[in-house]
Scaffold this motif. Structure first.
Motif, PDB file in Angstrom:
ATOM      1  N   GLY A   1      93.322  67.109  27.708  1.00 55.71           N
ATOM      2  CA  GLY A   1      92.602  65.965  27.163  1.00 55.71           C
ATOM      3  C   GLY A   1      92.596  64.746  28.061  1.00 55.71           C
TER       4      GLY A   1
ATOM      5  N   TYR B   1      90.443  65.396  31.193  1.00 53.50           N
ATOM      6  CA  TYR B   1      89.035  65.440  30.825  1.00 53.50           C
ATOM      7  C   TYR B   1      88.515  64.057  30.447  1.00 53.50           C
ATOM      8  N   SER B   2      89.341  63.229  29.819  1.00 52.27           N
ATOM      9  CA  SER B   2      88.864  61.883  29.466  1.00 52.27           C
ATOM     10  C   SER B   2      88.592  61.071  30.721  1.00 52.27           C
TER      11      SER B   2
ATOM     12  N   THR C   1      87.799  72.742  26.914  1.00 55.29           N
ATOM     13  CA  THR C   1      89.214  72.641  27.279  1.00 55.29           C
ATOM     14  C   THR C   1      90.135  73.292  26.253  1.00 55.29           C
ATOM     15  N   ASN C   2      89.590  73.939  25.251  1.00 52.22           N
ATOM     16  CA  ASN C   2      90.397  74.566  24.209  1.00 52.22           C
ATOM     17  C   ASN C   2      90.809  75.971  24.669  1.00 52.22           C
TER      18      ASN C   2
ATOM     19  N   LEU D   1      96.347  68.116  24.466  1.00 52.20           N
ATOM     20  CA  LEU D   1      95.815  66.786  24.781  1.00 52.20           C
ATOM     21  C   LEU D   1      96.429  66.225  26.055  1.00 52.20           C
TER      22      LEU D   1
ATOM     23  N   ALA E   1      89.006  66.469  20.045  1.00 53.57           N
ATOM     24  CA  ALA E   1      88.431  65.636  21.103  1.00 53.57           C
ATOM     25  C   ALA E   1      87.837  64.345  20.535  1.00 53.57           C
TER      26      ALA E   1
ATOM     27  N   GLY F   1      83.862  68.379  25.766  1.00 50.15           N
ATOM     28  CA  GLY F   1      85.203  68.571  26.311  1.00 50.15           C
ATOM     29  C   GLY F   1      86.119  69.294  25.349  1.00 50.15           C
ATOM     30  N   GLY F   2      85.954  69.042  24.052  1.00 46.82           N
ATOM     31  CA  GLY F   2      86.745  69.752  23.053  1.00 46.82           C
ATOM     32  C   GLY F   2      86.462  71.240  23.048  1.00 46.82           C
TER      33      GLY F   2
ATOM     34  N   SER G   1      96.757  60.847  18.683  1.00 46.72           N
ATOM     35  CA  SER G   1      95.744  61.833  18.313  1.00 46.72           C
ATOM     36  C   SER G   1      96.373  63.132  17.838  1.00 46.72           C
TER      37      SER G   1
ATOM     38  N   TYR H   1      82.629  63.947  24.962  1.00 46.91           N
ATOM     39  CA  TYR H   1      83.973  64.296  24.485  1.00 46.91           C
ATOM     40  C   TYR H   1      83.924  65.536  23.588  1.00 46.91           C
TER      41      TYR H   1
ATOM     42  N   TYR I   1      88.887  60.511  21.297  1.00 45.32           N
ATOM     43  CA  TYR I   1      87.935  59.478  21.737  1.00 45.32           C
ATOM     44  C   TYR I   1      88.036  58.223  20.875  1.00 45.32           C
TER      45      TYR I   1
END
Length: 132
Positions: free
Chosen positions: A51, A54-55, A84-85, A47, A112, A80-81, A13, A77, A116
């Motif tokens: 990332g 969070y995933s 979590t940034n 990530l 994010a 989450g982007g 990613s 997701y 995914y």
């Protein structure tokens, strides 16, 4: 195996995100690969640190809701982007929701969603390799 899949997902990613973002936002003053490397280092760090945990959280939430649908995961997701940034959060605390914060919000959501979709693809591919 699940952690390995997510770790590989983060690496792939970050590569996809850094090349795509550099193509989209480059000013062509600096060498392309230098900018892609810098964006990639930030993306990989984000990530790996935010990332992957969070995933796990997003997958846990969807399993608790018993509604693991594509659109539900996609929205979770994307959220989450945003949350979590770290650059987005720092800009919002310091200056409010200014133009730069909007750009980082979009970039966080894009990263994010790439994560995914790469995760879905790797999970499917590893499932196919394991069943044969």
């Amino acid at each position: 195996m699940d952690l390995l899949t997510r770790f590989l997902t983060a690496i792939l990613s970050a590569v996809i995100f850094s090349i795509g973002t550099t193509l989209w936002l480059t000013d062509w003053v600096n060498p392309f690969w230098m900018e892609a490397f810098i964006v990639g280092v930030y993306a990989l760090g984000s990530l790996l640190i935010a990332g992957i945990p969070y995933s796990y959280l997003a997958d846990w939430i969807m399993s608790r809701l018993n509604r693991s649908t594509y659109w539900g995961n996609l929205l979770l997701y994307a959220l989450g982007g945003l949350i979590t940034n770290p650059f987005l959060l720092l800009l919002m605390i310091d200056q409010g929701f200014v133009f730069d914060a909007r750009i980082f919000a979009v970039l966080g959501v894009i990263a994010a969603l790439i994560f995914y979709h790469v995760k879905i693809s790797l999970t499917w591919a590893m499932g196919k390799l394991g069943s044969e």
